[in-house]
Design a protein around this motif. Sequence first.
Motif, PDB file in Angstrom:
ATOM      1  N   GLY A  90       0.819  -1.209   0.000  1.00 57.11           N
ATOM      2  CA  GLY A  90       0.000   0.000   0.000  1.00 57.11           C
ATOM      3  C   GLY A  90       0.847   1.251   0.000  1.00 57.11           C
ATOM      4  O   GLY A  90       0.566   2.205   0.734  1.00 57.11           O
ATOM      5  N   LEU A  91       1.900   1.270  -0.838  1.00 54.76           N
ATOM      6  CA  LEU A  91       2.742   2.465  -0.934  1.00 54.76           C
ATOM      7  C   LEU A  91       1.906   3.662  -1.371  1.00 54.76           C
ATOM      8  O   LEU A  91       0.932   3.524  -2.122  1.00 54.76           O
ATOM      9  CB  LEU A  91       3.864   2.243  -1.949  1.00 54.76           C
ATOM     10  CG  LEU A  91       4.960   1.241  -1.572  1.00 54.76           C
ATOM     11  CD1 LEU A  91       5.882   1.007  -2.757  1.00 54.76           C
ATOM     12  CD2 LEU A  91       5.746   1.725  -0.375  1.00 54.76           C
ATOM     13  N   ASP A  92       2.305   4.843  -0.908  1.00 43.42           N
ATOM     14  CA  ASP A  92       1.609   6.065  -1.297  1.00 43.42           C
ATOM     15  C   ASP A  92       1.536   6.161  -2.819  1.00 43.42           C
ATOM     16  O   ASP A  92       2.495   5.821  -3.531  1.00 43.42           O
ATOM     17  CB  ASP A  92       2.350   7.280  -0.726  1.00 43.42           C
ATOM     18  CG  ASP A  92       1.608   8.570  -0.999  1.00 43.42           C
ATOM     19  OD1 ASP A  92       0.733   8.935  -0.203  1.00 43.42           O
ATOM     20  OD2 ASP A  92       1.909   9.202  -2.035  1.00 43.42           O
ATOM     21  N   LEU A 119      -4.391   3.398 -12.139  1.00 46.14           N
ATOM     22  CA  LEU A 119      -3.588   3.017 -10.979  1.00 46.14           C
ATOM     23  C   LEU A 119      -4.500   2.427  -9.914  1.00 46.14           C
ATOM     24  O   LEU A 119      -5.523   3.035  -9.564  1.00 46.14           O
ATOM     25  CB  LEU A 119      -2.855   4.236 -10.415  1.00 46.14           C
ATOM     26  CG  LEU A 119      -2.093   4.041  -9.096  1.00 46.14           C
ATOM     27  CD1 LEU A 119      -0.849   3.177  -9.324  1.00 46.14           C
ATOM     28  CD2 LEU A 119      -1.696   5.392  -8.490  1.00 46.14           C
ATOM     29  N   THR A 120      -4.154   1.255  -9.397  1.00 40.69           N
ATOM     30  CA  THR A 120      -4.849   0.710  -8.232  1.00 40.69           C
ATOM     31  C   THR A 120      -4.392   1.514  -7.023  1.00 40.69           C
ATOM     32  O   THR A 120      -3.213   1.484  -6.660  1.00 40.69           O
ATOM     33  CB  THR A 120      -4.513  -0.785  -8.043  1.00 40.69           C
ATOM     34  OG1 THR A 120      -4.878  -1.503  -9.225  1.00 40.69           O
ATOM     35  CG2 THR A 120      -5.274  -1.352  -6.859  1.00 40.69           C
ATOM     36  N   ARG A 147      -4.782  -1.334  -3.178  1.00 37.92           N
ATOM     37  CA  ARG A 147      -3.588  -2.119  -3.494  1.00 37.92           C
ATOM     38  C   ARG A 147      -3.158  -2.957  -2.296  1.00 37.92           C
ATOM     39  O   ARG A 147      -2.780  -4.128  -2.426  1.00 37.92           O
ATOM     40  CB  ARG A 147      -2.459  -1.189  -3.938  1.00 37.92           C
ATOM     41  CG  ARG A 147      -1.330  -1.890  -4.652  1.00 37.92           C
ATOM     42  CD  ARG A 147      -0.215  -0.934  -5.056  1.00 37.92           C
ATOM     43  NE  ARG A 147      -0.706   0.367  -5.395  1.00 37.92           N
ATOM     44  CZ  ARG A 147      -0.371   1.478  -4.752  1.00 37.92           C
ATOM     45  NH1 ARG A 147       0.472   1.412  -3.723  1.00 37.92           N
ATOM     46  NH2 ARG A 147      -0.853   2.639  -5.123  1.00 37.92           N
ATOM     47  N   ALA A 148      -3.197  -2.357  -1.114  1.00 38.10           N
ATOM     48  CA  ALA A 148      -2.821  -3.091   0.099  1.00 38.10           C
ATOM     49  C   ALA A 148      -3.736  -4.292   0.303  1.00 38.10           C
ATOM     50  O   ALA A 148      -3.282  -5.407   0.619  1.00 38.10           O
ATOM     51  CB  ALA A 148      -2.865  -2.164   1.305  1.00 38.10           C
ATOM     52  N   LEU A 149      -5.052  -4.087   0.128  1.00 30.92           N
ATOM     53  CA  LEU A 149      -6.004  -5.179   0.282  1.00 30.92           C
ATOM     54  C   LEU A 149      -5.801  -6.245  -0.790  1.00 30.92           C
ATOM     55  O   LEU A 149      -5.881  -7.450  -0.529  1.00 30.92           O
ATOM     56  CB  LEU A 149      -7.434  -4.653   0.213  1.00 30.92           C
ATOM     57  CG  LEU A 149      -7.884  -3.762   1.379  1.00 30.92           C
ATOM     58  CD1 LEU A 149      -9.210  -3.085   1.063  1.00 30.92           C
ATOM     59  CD2 LEU A 149      -7.997  -4.588   2.654  1.00 30.92           C
ATOM     60  N   THR A 150      -5.519  -5.798  -2.008  1.00 33.36           N
ATOM     61  CA  THR A 150      -5.345  -6.730  -3.120  1.00 33.36           C
ATOM     62  C   THR A 150      -4.107  -7.592  -2.932  1.00 33.36           C
ATOM     63  O   THR A 150      -4.152  -8.820  -3.101  1.00 33.36           O
ATOM     64  CB  THR A 150      -5.273  -5.953  -4.449  1.00 33.36           C
ATOM     65  OG1 THR A 150      -6.485  -5.225  -4.641  1.00 33.36           O
ATOM     66  CG2 THR A 150      -5.051  -6.893  -5.620  1.00 33.36           C
ATOM     67  N   VAL A 151      -2.977  -6.979  -2.585  1.00 36.46           N
ATOM     68  CA  VAL A 151      -1.746  -7.744  -2.381  1.00 36.46           C
ATOM     69  C   VAL A 151      -1.918  -8.729  -1.225  1.00 36.46           C
ATOM     70  O   VAL A 151      -1.430  -9.865  -1.274  1.00 36.46           O
ATOM     71  CB  VAL A 151      -0.554  -6.800  -2.140  1.00 36.46           C
ATOM     72  CG1 VAL A 151       0.698  -7.585  -1.748  1.00 36.46           C
ATOM     73  CG2 VAL A 151      -0.267  -5.969  -3.386  1.00 36.46           C
ATOM     74  N   SER A 185       1.465  -1.143 -10.495  1.00 33.43           N
ATOM     75  CA  SER A 185       1.657  -1.013  -9.051  1.00 33.43           C
ATOM     76  C   SER A 185       1.462  -2.318  -8.289  1.00 33.43           C
ATOM     77  O   SER A 185       2.204  -2.599  -7.337  1.00 33.43           O
ATOM     78  CB  SER A 185       0.720   0.062  -8.492  1.00 33.43           C
ATOM     79  OG  SER A 185      -0.638  -0.283  -8.697  1.00 33.43           O
ATOM     80  N   VAL A 186       0.474  -3.135  -8.677  1.00 36.49           N
ATOM     81  CA  VAL A 186       0.220  -4.372  -7.929  1.00 36.49           C
ATOM     82  C   VAL A 186       1.369  -5.355  -8.129  1.00 36.49           C
ATOM     83  O   VAL A 186       1.873  -5.953  -7.168  1.00 36.49           O
ATOM     84  CB  VAL A 186      -1.127  -4.999  -8.348  1.00 36.49           C
ATOM     85  CG1 VAL A 186      -1.301  -6.371  -7.707  1.00 36.49           C
ATOM     86  CG2 VAL A 186      -2.287  -4.090  -7.948  1.00 36.49           C
ATOM     87  N   GLY A 187       1.832  -5.513  -9.365  1.00 36.18           N
ATOM     88  CA  GLY A 187       2.956  -6.407  -9.625  1.00 36.18           C
ATOM     89  C   GLY A 187       4.232  -5.938  -8.939  1.00 36.18           C
ATOM     90  O   GLY A 187       5.022  -6.751  -8.450  1.00 36.18           O
ATOM     91  N   ILE A 188       4.428  -4.632  -8.900  1.00 36.71           N
ATOM     92  CA  ILE A 188       5.610  -4.080  -8.229  1.00 36.71           C
ATOM     93  C   ILE A 188       5.564  -4.395  -6.745  1.00 36.71           C
ATOM     94  O   ILE A 188       6.551  -4.848  -6.150  1.00 36.71           O
ATOM     95  CB  ILE A 188       5.700  -2.565  -8.478  1.00 36.71           C
ATOM     96  CG1 ILE A 188       6.075  -2.299  -9.946  1.00 36.71           C
ATOM     97  CG2 ILE A 188       6.715  -1.909  -7.537  1.00 36.71           C
ATOM     98  CD1 ILE A 188       5.940  -0.848 -10.364  1.00 36.71           C
TER      99      ILE A 188
END
Length: 417
Positions: free
Chosen positions: A236-238, A248-249, A254-258, A278-281
Amino acid sequence: MSALSLKPERVSSGAPRRPWLTIVGIGEDGRMGLSPAALAALDTAEFVAGGTRHLALAGPLAAQKFPWPSPIAAGYEAILARRGQPTCILATGDPFHYGVGAELARFISADEIVCLPHPSAFSLAAARLGWSLPECDCISLHGRSLERIIPQLQRGTRILALSWDGSTPNRVAALLRQRGFGSSIITVLEAMGGPHERTRRAVANTFELADINPLNTIGIEVEASPGTKVVSLAPGLDDGWFENDGQLTKAEMRALTVSVLEPHAGELMWDVGAGAGSVGIEWCLRHPTNRCLAIEERADRAERARRNARHLGAIHVDVIIGRAPSALAGLHVPDAVFIGGGASDEGVFEACWRALKRGGRLVVNAVTIETEMRLAELHSRYGGAMRRISLSRLERVGGMHGWRTAMPVTQWVVTKP
């Protein structure tokens, strides 16, 4: 048989084979630093392979000498051709610590190998600096991307890095300055253990060391200037970390998805419809051995995702330009799949589901009614869990503040039986 066709061997469950290959770790002190066992192996070998420098350090040698070709893998056939005959391979330091040993063990059984290691560059550097080796981040920049060091740049950490050549310390110093770590102290340890050993130290902001020996190891005491952005260890990076055009997610999603993708060490994820990547990163940032294939049909977005990955040091994100499902054909089998775009397109889910490993996780985020209807259908057939996530952020409304609600996201999470 080419070097590329070499396959890992299965270790037989029968009687162990007789060792015929001895891998000898050697330092800059040459024969003088070798154990009696290592010297005996070299003196009784019929064939000795190694780099030109290694062969010179180990001389004189009565055996046939075989300098490694470039690339080194092109020489593996010559080693296999010697199977059963006394053979030695020379390597720097510890051959199984960023060395040739692990590569050879992919296609030669462990019971055919004897390894006689020398202290690794990491061990020598920690001893010179008085650092506790288990408390250091040890990485290799030899033949690898310089950006791999970025996730390790955490306040107060100590990093030991193997250099590619004499230019690496200056390149590292430049990267530290660019990212706000210019007050970090860099120690360059050159030709450790040999007659030309030298240790020099400088602050990254004023680093101007010249004539650095190509054989060097870098020690970094990381210091961040006030206000420096440090890559967080949490998902969940800024959003400001990611260059994007709106695809962009967002950080919270993103935090929830990862988290529901459940990354484990060494796993491969497909990020289908990658957008800014962003999610893959973030998947790759969870562990240095994680990998991601990011599929994005637009070339401009694909290049943007590549830049984002480099900027964050997610070196194992491989961006593929193409449209799913056709772009998915022939890709390595994934442990997890995230579909951030194109879930309602014909054949996309089916291609991902067929490719996904048993026990693998698949996650889809939807913001449109059409995609949501598709997820409802898939949920009824494949099970899993669905949730709708709503998020409001406080924003200025004139001279005051109010809650602005983002579009709700419907998320489907399913595990392949």
